[in-house]
Design an enzyme around this catalytic site. Structure first.
Site, PDB file in Angstrom:
ATOM      1  N   LYS A 144       5.618   1.589 -34.290  1.00 48.93           N
ATOM      2  CA  LYS A 144       7.076   1.029 -34.758  1.00 48.93           C
ATOM      3  C   LYS A 144       7.694   2.034 -35.357  1.00 48.93           C
ATOM      4  O   LYS A 144       7.170   2.210 -36.648  1.00 48.93           O
ATOM      5  CB  LYS A 144       6.943  -0.363 -35.247  1.00 48.93           C
ATOM      6  CG  LYS A 144       6.359  -1.440 -34.083  1.00 48.93           C
ATOM      7  CD  LYS A 144       6.097  -2.626 -34.866  1.00 48.93           C
ATOM      8  CE  LYS A 144       5.131  -2.615 -36.111  1.00 48.93           C
ATOM      9  NZ  LYS A 144       4.781  -4.045 -36.464  1.00 48.93           N
ATOM     10  N   GLY A 149       9.600 -10.481 -41.689  1.00 48.74           N
ATOM     11  CA  GLY A 149       8.722 -10.984 -40.584  1.00 48.74           C
ATOM     12  C   GLY A 149       8.845 -10.358 -39.236  1.00 48.74           C
ATOM     13  O   GLY A 149       8.322 -10.740 -38.315  1.00 48.74           O
ATOM     14  N   THR A 150       9.759  -9.299 -39.391  1.00 54.32           N
ATOM     15  CA  THR A 150       9.643  -8.538 -37.775  1.00 54.32           C
ATOM     16  C   THR A 150       8.503  -8.206 -37.266  1.00 54.32           C
ATOM     17  O   THR A 150       8.298  -8.282 -35.918  1.00 54.32           O
ATOM     18  CB  THR A 150      10.869  -7.533 -37.863  1.00 54.32           C
ATOM     19  OG1 THR A 150      10.223  -6.445 -38.859  1.00 54.32           O
ATOM     20  CG2 THR A 150      12.243  -7.851 -38.295  1.00 54.32           C
ATOM     21  N   GLY A 151       7.618  -7.631 -38.107  1.00 56.75           N
ATOM     22  CA  GLY A 151       6.349  -7.170 -37.495  1.00 56.75           C
ATOM     23  C   GLY A 151       5.520  -8.229 -37.166  1.00 56.75           C
ATOM     24  O   GLY A 151       4.836  -8.095 -35.912  1.00 56.75           O
ATOM     25  N   CYS A 152       5.399  -9.324 -37.703  1.00 61.21           N
ATOM     26  CA  CYS A 152       4.638 -10.561 -37.677  1.00 61.21           C
ATOM     27  C   CYS A 152       5.386 -11.205 -36.174  1.00 61.21           C
ATOM     28  O   CYS A 152       4.404 -11.538 -35.008  1.00 61.21           O
ATOM     29  CB  CYS A 152       4.849 -11.731 -38.510  1.00 61.21           C
ATOM     30  SG  CYS A 152       4.277 -11.065 -40.132  1.00 61.21           S
TER      31      CYS A 152
END
Length: 275
Positions: free
Chosen positions: A179, A213-216
Site C-alpha cells: 500500500k 484504522g485504514t490498514g485494519c
C-alpha cells in the site's frame, strides 16, 4: 452492499479502546461488508485518536484457545491477522493455523506501528513473521514502512513498491498488496502482486487526518470478500473503494487521527461479480 454468502472471518488481532482500529475496526468492516466476524484478542491497548498509551498482551495460550474454540465449532472461511506484538505470539498463531489447514484464506496485515507512532511489534517478531506466518498467507498487506522493514529495501515510488512486492513473494505467500499511502503525491498507488501477475490500483488522495484504522479496515474487507467468493483482484478493488468512501465520509471524531465511517456506502449498490 448485499451479498448472497455471508462469509465467516476469524480476526486475530489487538483491541483498540478508541474503536477506530484493531479488532473493533475489523468487526465493523466485516459486518458492513455482510460477513460474520469472530475474534481472538491478542492484546488490549489503551488507545484513542491521539495514540497508544498502554499495551497489555494476552497470554499466548489464551489466544490459541480462542482460535481453537472458534475454528472447531463455527469454522472460518478466512482468517485475518493484525497486531501480534511478539515473536511468541506470531509463532503461537502460526502453530494454531497449522492445526486447522482447512481454512481457505489467510490475510496477514503485518501491523508494526500505530498511526500515532507507537510500536505494536517487537523486533524479534519481524523475523517470526517472515519465517512462520507470511509463508502461510494467501495475501500480505504491508504499507510502505512495513514493507521496508520486511524486505530491508527503501521504497520511494511505485517501482520501489513493485520491487518490495516481488521480494515479499519470495517468502512464500500467494500474493502481496504493498500500500502506497505513506508516499508523496496527489494520487495513491497500491501494488498487488501474485506469482503470475502484478497489478496497480490508484485513487485520488484525500487530505485528512481521519485515517485511523485504514490498514485494519482494508485487510478485513478483503478477507470477507474472499470468504464470500470474490476473486482476489476484485476483492482488493472493492475493498479499496469501500475504504476510500469510509475516509471521505469519516465522522470527524477525536482530536488526533480520527476513525473512518464504517457504514460508508459505495458503488451503485449492485453486487459485483465474484469472478
Amino acid at each position: 452492499m448485499t451479498t448472497s454468502m455471508q462469509g465467516r472471518v476469524l480476526i486475530v488481532a489487538g483491541s483498540d479502546s478508541g474503536g477506530g482500529a484493531g479488532i473493533q475496526a475489523d468487526i465493523k468492516s466485516v459486518t458492513a461488508m455482510g460477513g460474520f466476524a469472530m475474534t481472538a484478542v491478542t492484546a488490549i491497548t489503551v488507545q484513542n485518536t491521539l495514540g497508544v498509551h498502554g499495551i497489555h498482551e494476552v497470554p499466548v495460550e489464551i489466544v490459541r484457545a480462542q482460535m481453537k474454540a472458534v475454528l472447531e465449532d463455527i469454522g472460518a472461511d478466512a482468517v485475518k491477522t493484525g497486531m501480534l506484538h511478539s515473536a511468541a505470539m506470531v509463532e503461537a498463531v502460526a502453530a494454531e493455523l497449522g492445526d486447522h489447514a482447512e481454512v481457505p484464506f489467510l490475510i496477514v496485515d503485518p501491523v508494526m506501528v500505530a498511526k500515532g507512532g507507537a510500536s505494536l511489534l517487537e523486533g524479534p517478531a519481524v523475523a517470526a513473521l517472515k519465517e512462520v506466518l507470511i509463508p502461510l498467507a494467501t495475501l500480505v498487506t504491508p504499507n510502505v514502512p512495513e514493507a521496508e522493514v520486511l524486505t530491508g529495501r527503501t521504497i520511494m515510488d511505485i517501482d520501489g513498491q513493485k520491487a518490495a512486492a516481488d521480494a515479499l513473494l519470495g517468502l512464500g505467500c500467494d500474493a502481496v498488496l504493498v500500500k502506497g499511502g505513506h508516499l508523496e503525491g496527489a494520487t495513491l498507488f497500491d501494488v498487488l502482486a501474485t506469482q503470475e501477475t502484478m497489478q496497480t490500483f490508484s485513487s485520488p488522495r484525500i487530505e485528512t487526518r481521519h485515517t485511523h484504522g485504514t490498514g485494519c479496515t482494508l485487510a478485513s474487507a478483503i478477507a470477507v470478500l474472499l470468504a464470500q467468493g470474490f476473486e482476489l483482484s476484485l476483492a482488493v478493488e472493492t475493498a479499496r473503494d469501500y475504504v476510500h468512501e469510509a475516509i471521505r465520509t469519516a465522522p470527524g471524531f477525536g482530536q488526533g487521527n480520527g476513525p473512518l465511517n464504517f457504514l460508508a456506502a459505495f458503488g451503485d449498490g449492485e453486487e459485483p461479480s465474484r469472478h
